[in-house]
Design a protein around this motif. Structure first.
Motif, PDB file in Angstrom:
ATOM      1  N   ILE C 186      86.309  22.717  39.754  1.00 30.16           N
ATOM      2  CA  ILE C 186      85.823  21.611  40.569  1.00 30.16           C
ATOM      3  C   ILE C 186      86.282  21.846  42.009  1.00 30.16           C
ATOM      4  CG2 ILE C 186      85.927  19.134  40.991  1.00 30.16           C
ATOM      5  CD1 ILE C 186      86.304  18.714  38.038  1.00 30.16           C
ATOM      6  N   GLU C 187      85.312  22.149  42.871  1.00 31.53           N
ATOM      7  CA  GLU C 187      85.612  22.375  44.274  1.00 31.53           C
ATOM      8  C   GLU C 187      85.476  21.055  45.028  1.00 31.53           C
ATOM      9  OE1 GLU C 187      86.101  25.481  45.675  1.00 31.53           O
ATOM     10  OE2 GLU C 187      85.612  26.789  43.978  1.00 31.53           O
ATOM     11  N   LYS C 188      86.333  20.885  46.020  1.00 34.06           N
ATOM     12  CA  LYS C 188      86.234  19.671  46.857  1.00 34.06           C
ATOM     13  C   LYS C 188      86.050  20.093  48.311  1.00 34.06           C
ATOM     14  CE  LYS C 188      87.762  16.490  43.632  1.00 34.06           C
ATOM     15  NZ  LYS C 188      87.194  15.193  43.302  1.00 34.06           N
ATOM     16  N   PRO C 189      84.892  20.650  48.648  1.00 28.33           N
ATOM     17  CA  PRO C 189      84.692  21.121  50.024  1.00 28.33           C
ATOM     18  C   PRO C 189      84.694  19.944  51.013  1.00 28.33           C
ATOM     19  CG  PRO C 189      82.618  21.119  48.851  1.00 28.33           C
ATOM     20  CD  PRO C 189      83.673  20.786  47.843  1.00 28.33           C
ATOM     21  N   ASN C 190      85.256  20.189  52.181  1.00 31.39           N
ATOM     22  CA  ASN C 190      85.225  19.185  53.246  1.00 31.39           C
ATOM     23  C   ASN C 190      83.948  19.379  54.033  1.00 31.39           C
ATOM     24  OD1 ASN C 190      85.770  17.312  55.198  1.00 31.39           O
ATOM     25  ND2 ASN C 190      87.176  18.629  56.346  1.00 31.39           N
ATOM     26  N   THR C 191      82.894  18.753  53.582  1.00 28.62           N
ATOM     27  CA  THR C 191      81.593  19.018  54.203  1.00 28.62           C
ATOM     28  C   THR C 191      80.998  17.754  54.805  1.00 28.62           C
ATOM     29  OG1 THR C 191      79.442  20.037  53.897  1.00 28.62           O
ATOM     30  CG2 THR C 191      80.221  18.632  52.124  1.00 28.62           C
ATOM     31  N   TYR C 192      79.883  17.930  55.444  1.00 29.44           N
ATOM     32  CA  TYR C 192      79.179  16.810  56.079  1.00 29.44           C
ATOM     33  C   TYR C 192      77.954  16.461  55.236  1.00 29.44           C
ATOM     34  CZ  TYR C 192      76.518  20.852  57.583  1.00 29.44           C
ATOM     35  OH  TYR C 192      75.799  22.012  57.591  1.00 29.44           O
TER      36      TYR C 192
ATOM     37  N   GLU D 127      62.934  19.229  56.583  1.00 29.08           N
ATOM     38  CA  GLU D 127      62.263  20.287  57.358  1.00 29.08           C
ATOM     39  C   GLU D 127      63.194  21.482  57.596  1.00 29.08           C
ATOM     40  OE1 GLU D 127      60.672  18.290  60.830  1.00 29.08           O
ATOM     41  OE2 GLU D 127      59.617  16.836  59.580  1.00 29.08           O
ATOM     42  N   ASN D 128      64.289  21.510  56.843  1.00 26.38           N
ATOM     43  CA  ASN D 128      65.206  22.654  56.832  1.00 26.38           C
ATOM     44  C   ASN D 128      65.961  22.884  58.124  1.00 26.38           C
ATOM     45  OD1 ASN D 128      64.785  23.370  54.142  1.00 26.38           O
ATOM     46  ND2 ASN D 128      62.878  24.417  54.677  1.00 26.38           N
ATOM     47  N   LYS D 129      66.129  21.838  58.892  1.00 23.14           N
ATOM     48  CA  LYS D 129      66.939  21.964  60.102  1.00 23.14           C
ATOM     49  C   LYS D 129      68.421  22.014  59.719  1.00 23.14           C
ATOM     50  CE  LYS D 129      63.593  22.061  62.962  1.00 23.14           C
ATOM     51  NZ  LYS D 129      62.882  20.877  63.395  1.00 23.14           N
ATOM     52  N   GLU D 130      69.191  22.792  60.481  1.00 24.51           N
ATOM     53  CA  GLU D 130      70.614  22.916  60.174  1.00 24.51           C
ATOM     54  C   GLU D 130      71.455  22.022  61.083  1.00 24.51           C
ATOM     55  OE1 GLU D 130      72.197  26.774  61.301  1.00 24.51           O
ATOM     56  OE2 GLU D 130      70.270  27.279  62.202  1.00 24.51           O
ATOM     57  N   GLY D 131      72.758  21.989  60.834  1.00 24.28           N
ATOM     58  CA  GLY D 131      73.673  21.263  61.712  1.00 24.28           C
ATOM     59  C   GLY D 131      74.138  19.928  61.153  1.00 24.28           C
ATOM     60  N   ILE D 132      75.145  19.374  61.839  1.00 20.43           N
ATOM     61  CA  ILE D 132      75.731  18.087  61.455  1.00 20.43           C
ATOM     62  C   ILE D 132      75.101  16.979  62.278  1.00 20.43           C
ATOM     63  CG2 ILE D 132      77.854  16.722  61.459  1.00 20.43           C
ATOM     64  CD1 ILE D 132      79.467  19.220  61.129  1.00 20.43           C
ATOM     65  N   TYR D 133      74.599  15.975  61.583  1.00 22.28           N
ATOM     66  CA  TYR D 133      74.069  14.795  62.269  1.00 22.28           C
ATOM     67  C   TYR D 133      74.863  13.590  61.798  1.00 22.28           C
ATOM     68  CZ  TYR D 133      70.176  18.083  61.661  1.00 22.28           C
ATOM     69  OH  TYR D 133      69.403  19.206  61.566  1.00 22.28           O
ATOM     70  N   ALA D 134      75.273  12.753  62.728  1.00 22.81           N
ATOM     71  CA  ALA D 134      76.041  11.573  62.335  1.00 22.81           C
ATOM     72  C   ALA D 134      75.654  10.392  63.199  1.00 22.81           C
ATOM     73  CB  ALA D 134      77.532  11.853  62.466  1.00 22.81           C
ATOM     74  N   ILE D 135      75.835   9.199  62.633  1.00 23.48           N
ATOM     75  CA  ILE D 135      75.678   7.970  63.403  1.00 23.48           C
ATOM     76  C   ILE D 135      76.968   7.176  63.249  1.00 23.48           C
ATOM     77  CG2 ILE D 135      74.420   6.910  61.455  1.00 23.48           C
ATOM     78  CD1 ILE D 135      73.017   5.111  63.546  1.00 23.48           C
ATOM     79  N   ILE D 136      77.571   6.864  64.392  1.00 25.72           N
ATOM     80  CA  ILE D 136      78.788   6.057  64.403  1.00 25.72           C
ATOM     81  C   ILE D 136      78.446   4.717  65.044  1.00 25.72           C
ATOM     82  CG2 ILE D 136      81.147   5.851  65.286  1.00 25.72           C
ATOM     83  CD1 ILE D 136      81.311   8.914  65.311  1.00 25.72           C
ATOM     84  N   SER D 137      78.483   3.677  64.223  1.00 24.73           N
ATOM     85  CA  SER D 137      78.242   2.322  64.732  1.00 24.73           C
ATOM     86  C   SER D 137      79.605   1.721  65.037  1.00 24.73           C
ATOM     87  CB  SER D 137      77.503   1.495  63.672  1.00 24.73           C
ATOM     88  OG  SER D 137      76.272   2.107  63.335  1.00 24.73           O
TER      89      SER D 137
END
Lengths: 247, 247, 247, 247, 247, 247
Positions: C186-192, D127-137
């Motif tokens: 069981i891996e616990k990667p720190n991912t987004y 659509e297979n775009k890469e990267g981290i997307y986040a919303i901080i409210s």
């Protein structure tokens, strides 16, 4: 009775008596080295205009561009996507409905248009539009098919057929002066449908679909066109008998 | 061979040998006071799953919701717009194509789905997707129609037919305990098509279309289902013979 | 109380007394080598149908296909685009609203559906539609999560969890005969989050997300399902107390 | 570090070292008679710009217009449809991705934006775009909520809250000279969500949602803003630790 | 040099030497009681075909339907929505680009088409399509406007102008036999633009926009058409000098 | 008179007297190494806000993101697709129309926005929306162009012009401390329009379009801004004289 030659005042007068309009549709697509890129709309326009003249109904301007994705590997073809074509048909019908037309009949020269046109009708009804919408593909009418079979047998095929080329030859003989006259093989591949542009070109390398395009003759064109006009009128009469029940 | 009961590892193994998948589609729409709202997807699912078992091909989960705009005046009907249905079908096909399926066959229980499904195929090919796409509507297969004619003659009609209700009665007898048994008149209006929800209700006030729904019997359902399965298998065999030319 | 087994006459009668409908939604996506591709809709359907039986409310046909883009690198997954899924949900809700339903509750088995379903609700309200729309994801209910933690602790993970696999094992034991039983790391990667299909596969190579799928047991499935049903009923009661203020 | 004040040459230099960008988003919507129509984007912009200054990251121009359909019954509100907002967010993210940004973080001042922004992220990943997307409210961050509870208790409410109005009062004191100071009742209706514009106005007649907007004070605004900046930086640090696994 | 009369083989040969194509576009809309509903596409087609003949470039089939929403209060008008028209233009251009055309020039007869056609060009470039796209509206060319001013002064107006009606009269004299000859007032309302169909009808009750349509004469049509052809050729020559830099 | 600083009660009061609103729009795009990425919205905002102050009309929040596809090869540019931009503009206008605004005027700083904004107006009218919609691009006003010609002659060019950079220098002098001061060549390529991002970069390698950006000075900015404000007010007065005929 061409809408394009009328004024809006004349259309208003027409709508006092009739609520039917014919709209010729076709395609801009290759028809083998033997036939014209405009074959489908040229034939549909000829049928629609002659029908309009004989039974005195208005004929809208011809929409030449259609759904021809499978022919895109051949130069000169222009295709709309099915979804854009649906929206296009839907908005043309909606326009005529707003003026009071209630029997809106597409006279069609191209098989590829049938699915999206019918789906456009569904979408219009989903949006609660009223009225009768129909598509008459002259080349699918039984009497026309019987005549064509008598003339060409199984050499008619399914695209760049001697029947449609005969009609365009009859209508525009000058355009055929530089078209080839050589006969080729007729392949009958056991294939599926629909095909994309690459699949199509791979299976039908010169653009014909099992047809002996070179058998086309002006004299055949004249009688096929006449039969298409006659049976289209029969079809329209059947539609007119149905009335519009929701009014 | 139900996709829903498989793991992705099992699907990978299957794809080593076969690239065909069946997808049952139907509708959620009124089928008169005599029939079930789920009739169309229940019958399609039964045909597809039995076919899948006999010829060992994977059957995807059933998509119950379809294009039923004309039945919306009757409670319980749920319809998708034709354009949304096109996108839905397109994305399901695209998903299976990505995994390597190349023969994607919809087993259909509802006439209203046919135009948008075929247009979705066109749209996929417009986007240069490869592979064989087909829709088999069990109730339109000639052998099935012959059998149904033998059983019900011209009392079969076009919606809430005794044949489809027979199949659901055979599959879900308990659901029919509270359905009515009275006979009604069979009207044969000379109408056009497609109709919107108000036009439909006006012409077909109780939701039947020229059908004697009350003639449905479990025993008929059993033999009609069997014939639908048998001829669907025949259709699939024909498709399999065509191969996929573009690979 | 399955809509699919009712006639429109029975739906009309139901609407005289109640205006609530449950719609099970899930996904068609990989659930590791241990679980079923149909896990999410099978569990949602089981919860919804048992709830419907106990509190006597109508349950619509299950929509199996959902938003599963991140699982597309695993064979057998079928995904809708978020935008198509929004339109699909919107049109199903609109259909039921037209008949007079005013409390439309999705019983959900898949996390990926939540954003687009909620956005579909927003879009419906943007279009001035009235009524209560809710999505209840059984696996996010606090009491269910407490129970699951008691059973599996931090080995529950986030996908192909022992809890959801337990329910499907309880419901469809035969489908698990050929599923693997071996334990893995069981891996616990720190991912987004969210991830696309390639990112997902890279981080979670066998499709599990931090879960010990092999801990699933039929007996656990039975009690988790019961708790999901019980707390879903509690949630629905809270919704029913809110009334619909705009009528 | 405002993108709007940089040249493309400076952006190129920045991208040699960092690949993060902050995008403030809010709404143009009524905030009761006590608050500013621009409240949501003014607060988000203030948080984002102060964060950008402290941790030296680029801040994109503020997008003021958001998804505010439920406030449309109040003059001055401007709303985008959820689907247009999804496309808008998607294209802004796509643009920054093309230049090499890989951590794209929306600093949000409006609850109504959350569903469509998250769905836009899903669509991008579809659509297979890469990267981290986040919303901080900022108003949903736990430390901020704790502070706000200490200041206003259950009089904070959910819209036109004393906390957000305090921040705008701190930032734009002159705009409050003509705002009312009278106290009103605080209703706590047991309602559902989402509401359309008419439902909203019916339940919350003056635009507040259970909030004592009149409690807002400049001095509170200063400390809430500080806490929002501090905890937003904490959130961003957590995101930065996750890396982007697919490169 | 009409594409519709060519075979794909001839198009291939043409593309060995030239990569320019002309596409006539117009509208199907009222042109007052004095003019033809087809005025805009009839004139554009005449200009384009004569230009094509003189400088030996291919002319595509005429697209008669355009963006005419403001004329919909007058019978016989058919309009596309701006967004559908954008997609239509985009897909026609895309089709010709695929075959190797790189200078795609719309010969336009209708002012309402200009915004959406230019936006379609923008959308094509957004999608990274290469090549030169241009729209030449013959009635906006300076030399044509000078000639028209010499002929009609400020009685030319902006719709159903004597100049465009003169050209159609020259081309289709028979269609004018039943058109009225009476003169009317010329109003010069101080109005804004664009107008919707009701606003338009209210301001321009008989469909003219400040024009003395009755001044149209065949002999004027002949010289205006000649000037339109001549200056369109000048425009095209300027375009050809620009080359296509990205190849 | 900034909408963002008003409450809905104040907007209601304003609408008792006036129905005009100004909306500043621009772009987020490279302006050469000499200018700011925010140039277009910074200038439009400055013009709109000063106009709003002088003639006492409401100014809506600035929409910074625009249609900038051709600048995407330069870091920091963010573009919307033309079709999304149309929908965005359409929904903002629709929102203000709902509250009773009837003169909706975009103050524009970016040429690339003009086609889609005008098409959005067309689409609104197609949907039968009433009212006056206008776009005033300050840099295209004749008096402004005359002044700019007096200052810079043919060194003004078409993008990253000394005039727009002068205004931003006047407004944000601190942002220019690290911008380059070197002069470069001014190329005058004979090119076509529109260009895609690759074509643009190829023809205009450093992002200027025939402009001597380095000539920008704060003192010029001040007088150009003043002239832009003055002539924009003249334009608005002309619009106000037109009234709205359909009420």
């Amino acid at each position: 009775m061409l809408l394009e030659n009328m004024s809006y005042v004349e259309v208003q007068a027409y709508l006092q008596e009739k609520d039917i309009i014919l709209i010729p549709i076709g395609s801009v697509e290759q028809h083998s080295p033997y036939g014209l890129i405009g074959t489908d709309f040229i034939t549909a326009e000829a049928v629609a205009r002659e029908v309009g003249k004989r039974i005195e109904v208005v004929v809208a301007p011809t929409l030449p561009y259609g759904m021809s994705q499978h022919h895109m590997a051949f130069s000169g073809t222009a295709t709309l996507s099915p979804i854009t074509y649906i929206n296009l048909i839907k908005e043309i019908v909606s326009s005529f409905l707003e003026h009071g037309f209630r029997k809106i009949i597409f006279i069609n020269g191209h098989g590829g248009n049938i699915n999206p046109v019918k789906t456009a009708f569904d979408q219009l009804k989903y949006e609660n539009k009223e009225g009768i919408y129909a598509i008459i593909s002259w080349f699918l009418l039984k009497e026309v098919q019987d005549l064509v079979y008598d003339l060409f047998g199984d050499k008619e095929g399914h695209h760049a057929t001697p029947s449609e080329i005969s009609i365009t030859k009859y209508l525009r003989p000058e355009a055929f002066k530089i078209k080839p006259k050589l006969e080729k093989d007729i392949e009958k591949p056991n294939t599926y449908w629909p095909l994309n542009r690459y699949e199509f070109k791979n299976i039908y390398p010169d653009g014909r679909m099992e047809s002996a395009s070179w058998l086309a003759k002006e004299k055949y064109g004249k009688i096929i066109l006449e039969e298409a006009v006659r049976t289209t009128i029969e079809e329209i009469k059947k539609i007119l008998e149905k009335g519009v029940n929701n009014e």
